[in-house]
Design a protein around this motif. Structure first.
Motif, mmCIF file in Angstrom:
data_model
loop_
_atom_site.group_PDB
_atom_site.id
_atom_site.type_symbol
_atom_site.label_atom_id
_atom_site.label_comp_id
_atom_site.label_asym_id
_atom_site.label_seq_id
_atom_site.Cartn_x
_atom_site.Cartn_y
_atom_site.Cartn_z
ATOM 1 N N MET A 10 43.296 -14.158 33.307
ATOM 2 C CA MET A 10 43.197 -13.729 31.916
ATOM 3 C C MET A 10 41.796 -13.182 31.667
ATOM 4 N N VAL A 11 41.721 -12.177 30.833
ATOM 5 C CA VAL A 11 40.426 -11.618 30.481
ATOM 6 C C VAL A 11 40.374 -11.370 28.976
ATOM 7 N N ARG A 12 39.259 -11.710 28.350
ATOM 8 C CA ARG A 12 39.081 -11.529 26.911
ATOM 9 C C ARG A 12 37.705 -10.937 26.647
ATOM 10 N N ARG A 13 37.563 -10.352 25.465
ATOM 11 C CA ARG A 13 36.253 -9.894 25.012
ATOM 12 C C ARG A 13 35.493 -11.099 24.476
ATOM 13 N N PRO A 14 34.350 -11.439 25.064
ATOM 14 C CA PRO A 14 33.597 -12.597 24.569
ATOM 15 C C PRO A 14 32.936 -12.291 23.230
ATOM 16 N N PRO A 15 32.565 -13.323 22.476
ATOM 17 C CA PRO A 15 31.931 -13.103 21.171
ATOM 18 C C PRO A 15 30.607 -12.347 21.307
ATOM 19 N N ASP A 16 30.237 -11.664 20.233
ATOM 20 C CA ASP A 16 28.953 -10.958 20.210
ATOM 21 C C ASP A 16 27.797 -11.943 20.276
ATOM 22 N N ARG A 17 26.699 -11.478 20.836
ATOM 23 C CA ARG A 17 25.442 -12.210 20.805
ATOM 24 C C ARG A 17 24.554 -11.604 19.719
ATOM 25 N N THR A 18 23.482 -12.297 19.371
ATOM 26 C CA THR A 18 22.468 -11.675 18.528
ATOM 27 C C THR A 18 21.952 -10.428 19.232
ATOM 28 N N LEU A 19 21.734 -9.362 18.485
ATOM 29 C CA LEU A 19 21.418 -8.063 19.096
ATOM 30 C C LEU A 19 19.988 -7.622 18.773
ATOM 31 N N MET A 20 19.290 -7.154 19.794
ATOM 32 C CA MET A 20 17.997 -6.508 19.622
ATOM 33 C C MET A 20 18.010 -5.206 20.402
ATOM 34 N N LEU A 21 17.040 -4.354 20.133
ATOM 35 C CA LEU A 21 16.881 -3.144 20.949
ATOM 36 C C LEU A 21 15.402 -2.878 21.145
ATOM 37 N N SER A 22 15.100 -2.096 22.150
ATOM 38 C CA SER A 22 13.708 -1.755 22.438
ATOM 39 C C SER A 22 13.545 -0.254 22.481
ATOM 40 N N LEU A 23 12.470 0.213 21.844
ATOM 41 C CA LEU A 23 12.040 1.603 21.927
ATOM 42 C C LEU A 23 10.833 1.625 22.853
ATOM 43 N N SER A 24 10.956 2.331 23.965
ATOM 44 C CA SER A 24 9.886 2.269 24.959
ATOM 45 C C SER A 24 9.951 3.479 25.875
ATOM 46 N N ASP A 25 8.961 3.552 26.744
ATOM 47 C CA ASP A 25 9.042 4.488 27.853
ATOM 48 C C ASP A 25 9.727 3.765 29.004
ATOM 49 N N GLY A 67 4.168 -0.253 22.683
ATOM 50 C CA GLY A 67 3.118 0.739 22.453
ATOM 51 C C GLY A 67 2.617 1.325 23.747
ATOM 52 N N THR A 68 3.019 2.520 24.048
ATOM 53 C CA THR A 68 2.825 3.080 25.380
ATOM 54 C C THR A 68 1.491 3.822 25.515
ATOM 55 N N ILE A 69 0.987 3.867 26.738
ATOM 56 C CA ILE A 69 -0.220 4.632 27.033
ATOM 57 C C ILE A 69 0.066 6.126 27.149
ATOM 58 N N ASN A 70 1.348 6.507 27.072
ATOM 59 C CA ASN A 70 1.681 7.929 27.232
ATOM 60 C C ASN A 70 1.116 8.795 26.109
ATOM 61 N N ASP A 71 0.921 8.198 24.928
ATOM 62 C CA ASP A 71 0.383 8.998 23.818
ATOM 63 C C ASP A 71 -1.095 9.316 24.022
ATOM 64 N N GLY A 72 -1.811 8.376 24.651
ATOM 65 C CA GLY A 72 -3.178 8.594 25.088
ATOM 66 C C GLY A 72 -4.006 9.493 24.206
ATOM 67 N N GLU A 73 -4.450 10.608 24.790
ATOM 68 C CA GLU A 73 -5.382 11.514 24.106
ATOM 69 C C GLU A 73 -4.706 12.330 23.006
ATOM 70 N N LEU A 74 -3.396 12.161 22.824
ATOM 71 C CA LEU A 74 -2.724 12.890 21.748
ATOM 72 C C LEU A 74 -3.103 12.346 20.377
ATOM 73 N N TRP A 75 -3.578 11.105 20.344
ATOM 74 C CA TRP A 75 -3.991 10.537 19.053
ATOM 75 C C TRP A 75 -5.287 11.197 18.578
ATOM 76 N N GLN A 76 -5.320 11.536 17.296
ATOM 77 C CA GLN A 76 -6.512 12.149 16.709
ATOM 78 C C GLN A 76 -7.445 11.107 16.087
ATOM 79 N N SER A 77 -6.870 9.989 15.641
ATOM 80 C CA SER A 77 -7.659 8.953 14.980
ATOM 81 C C SER A 77 -6.793 7.711 14.813
ATOM 82 N N LYS A 78 -7.424 6.628 14.387
ATOM 83 C CA LYS A 78 -6.661 5.420 14.075
ATOM 84 C C LYS A 78 -5.674 5.691 12.949
#
Length: 666
Positions: A417-432, A523-534
């Motif tokens: 037998m196979v069933r869909r298990p209950p959902d878990r708490t969900l998070m997501l990540s935005l990253s490189d 917070g990725t280092i890919n933005d690096g020198e693209l930042w103009q200021s804080k």
């Protein structure tokens, strides 16, 4: 002379019903918990410390550490923590007692109670908390404490409104020490004040309790106003609830249901291998059932946004595509299966393919089937990961498969037998690509896998489902081309986009309101020198967060990074002094301070205490922490480095406060 400290250790496990192993004895499994060490001093009382003839004041604070996957303390890479241990040599305290409190103790999802433990910190010494517990055989037995013979209470003194209890030899006051203190009764609590409020002839506790509202521990506060207290409290409480000033807050880790890091019992696993013939053992001869990649009724796809590899050929398998880019992410699916055999049909990419499987044990706790992902090194093929257990029962099975390899279906015998298990708490990540595992396997490195990424460690630590929205080379500004362009790289649809590009936001919105508990932004280092200021960092991050919070204000955010990588020469310390990294950190810190929906920031690149430092990689080893943790490609972690970085970040993340119940939005 430096202030003394005392090393504290503990190992915390639970005895549970015997599992599938060679013996029939109860099993010992690690507990997860937070260990809080609290100094037993009056709040506000300072430690006076003589620092080479200069008197200094030091506040004694609560110290918190995690109990890790093996039941030991986890503090960075240490299995212990040190607490201050003052003595009369340099301080105004001859000794200091500590209380060890175990909070949110769990075996899997089951709560466990552990009593507090009290101990005296010994300068330069080592304390095993197990040596300081009450070892009486039961709650009704004579109470016996391990350790040297003690003394009874010999004196009680009033210290600025507190009753201080002293124990020690009666004939030697100098050798007596404090063993506890309580607040002294308020001076205005008298029989004459209480008597008018009760109707009984004599003033009793029960009579007072029926007339005076209880507010925390202040049972008899403001007795003169008791007659109208309930109305006042009801009015203020109603307003407070309406203003949402009294939302119950918990630490993030209190909401987690972590996996066990102990491998699923090998004695219950008869077969676990890759094969091109799923029926080589004859288990599927009579009849079979299949659950295709695009099923939503018999499998849980919370962590994967499944689409056809070829939209014109659904039978050609599916892939996880959680972002606008064409490149897929690691596949993550779950089932509840009653039976003892299953086959996971997937494309086995030539040269290297790896996958990990997690299985619920008899107590419902998820465990890895192997200590490392299972690797295929053969030629390109369509094959199966074939798994057979020794026992028949219902198990929750989670499959994590390599990115960009087509997944086809689950195959089980017709009797299962196979069933869909209950959902878990969900998070997501935005990253490189630093978090997400699509590029984690690096040929030539000592040990790397596609399915042992930081995202995988996060899921093991939290027990939550996790949508991995990682795109290589991207950031808040960078679209993967090294440029600050709010659109796909090279202007071509299907290429990476910045974190908060509208097409990425649309992918988040497709999950639905009230579904996402937390979003991690690395917070990725890919933005690096693209930042103009804080201020540039603040404006861009704020605008991105607003895109999401304006749609679903119940979502909370956590910020990490940027990673403390140094791509300069050894000793250049670029990761600690680079002005662009400093701008990112400063901007993130300001946003965290300004926004209620950002629950915390993990400052991995703090110049005073970076999570690692140095330069180089396995390809250019130079005996620095960075080189030991970095694969031969020079920009991604190896297995050990990823595990350690995730553990460090999650230890901090778990301490952040969040609403106990997610805000539901219309």
């Amino acid at each position: 002379m430096p202030l003394g400290s005392c090393l504290v250790r503990v190992n915390l496990t639970a005895l549970v019903i015997d599992g599938v192993d060679a013996d029939d004895h109860p099993d010992s499994v690690p507990l997860s918990a937070t260990l809080a060490l609290e100094p037993m001093v009056k709040p506000g009382k300072m430690l006076q410390y003589n620092d080479a003839g200069v008197a200094k004041l030091k506040a004694l604070t609560r110290i918190e550490v995690e109990i890790g996957p093996l039941g030991d303390i986890v503090d960075r890479d240490r299995d212990y923590v040190k607490v201050p241990a003052p003595d009369a040599t340099t301080t105004n305290m001859s000794e200091l007692q500590w209380r060890a409190k175990f909070e949110n103790v769990k075996y899997g999802a089951k709560a466990v109670q552990v009593d507090d433990i009290f101990f005296y910190a010994v300068p330069g010494g080592e304390i095993n908390l197990a040596d300081h517990i009450n070892v009486a055989p039961s709650s009704t037995a004579v109470q016996i404490i391990r350790g040297p013979r003690g003394y009874g209470v010999v004196d009680v003194q009033n210290d600025d409104g507190e009753l201080v209890f002293l124990a020690g030899p009666e004939d030697d006051p100098a050798a007596q020490s404090e063993v506890g203190r309580v607040a002294a009764p308020s001076a205005n609590v008298t029989n004459s004040a209480v008597a008018p409020l009760v109707s009984t002839a004599g003033v009793t506790r029960d009579a007072v309790d029926t007339r005076v509202a209880t507010v925390g521990d202040q049972r008899y506060a403001t007795l003169e106003a008791a007659a109208g207290l309930s109305e006042v409290v009801d009015t203020k409480l109603s307003k407070a609830v309406a203003d949402q000033n009294y939302v119950r807050m918990v630490r993030l880790r209190d909401l987690w249901t972590p996996y066990s890091r102990e491998v699923y019992p090998a004695s219950d696993v008869l077969v676990d291998k890759y094969t091109t013939d799923h029926n080589e053992g004859g288990d599927f001869s009579a009849s079979i059932k299949t659950v295709p990649w695009n099923s939503t009724t018999q499998q849980n796809t919370q962590s994967s946004q499944m689409v056809a590899v070829n939209p014109s050929n659904v039978a050609g398998g599916g892939m996880n595509r959680p972002t606008p880019r064409t490149l897929g992410a690691v596949i993550d699916l779950e089932w509840e299966i009653s039976g003892n055999v299953l086959a996971l049909m997937t494309a086995l990419t030539g040269g290297h393919y790896d996958s990990q499987v997690y299985v619920s044990d008899e107590a419902g706790v998820m465990r890895p089937l192997r200590s490392r992902p299972l690797v295929w090194t053969g030629a390109d093929s369509t094959g199966f990961r074939l798994i057979k257990f020794a026992t028949r029962r219902t198990r929750r099975i989670r499959f994590v498969g390599q990115a960009n390899a087509a997944y086809y279906q689950l195959v089980i015998p017709g009797t299962a037998m196979v069933r869909r298990p209950p959902d878990r708490t969900l998070m997501l990540s935005l990253s490189d690509s630093f978090l997400e595992g699509s590029g984690m396997y690096v040929a030539g490195s000592a040990e790397t896998y596609s399915t042992a990424s930081i995202c995988d460690w996060i899921q093991e630590r939290t027990g939550w489902a996790h949508v991995r929205m990682g795109q290589g080379g991207t950031g808040l500004l960078n679209n993967g081309s090294g440029q600050n362009i709010d659109g796909p790289a090279n202007g071509t649809a299907g290429n990476p986009v910045p974190f908060f590009h509208d097409s990425n936001i649309d992918k988040i919105k497709a999950i639905g309101k009230n579904k996402i508990r937390l979003i991690l932004i690395n917070g990725t280092i890919n933005d690096g020198e693209l930042w103009q200021s804080k201020q540039h960092v603040i404006d861009k991050l704020t605008a991105g967060l607003n895109k999401i919070s304006s749609w679903d204000p119940g979502i909370r955010f956590v910020l990490w990074g940027p990673e403390p990588y140094n791509f300069g020469e050894p000793g250049a310390a670029e990761n600690l002094t680079n002005v662009n990294v400093a701008r990112t950190r400063a901007g993130y810190l300001d946003v965290v301070a300004a926004r209620k929906d950002v629950v915390g920031y993990v400052d991995t690149n703090n110049p005073a205490d970076p999570f690692f430092y140095g330069s180089g990689s396995e390809a250019a080893p130079n005996q620095t922490p960075q080189a030991a943790r970095t694969s031969t490609d020079g920009i991604h972690y190896n297995y050990a480095g990823g595990q350690e970085y995730a553990e460090q970040c999650m230890s901090v993340t778990g301490s952040f406060m969040i609403e106990a119940v997610r805000e539901q939005v219309a």
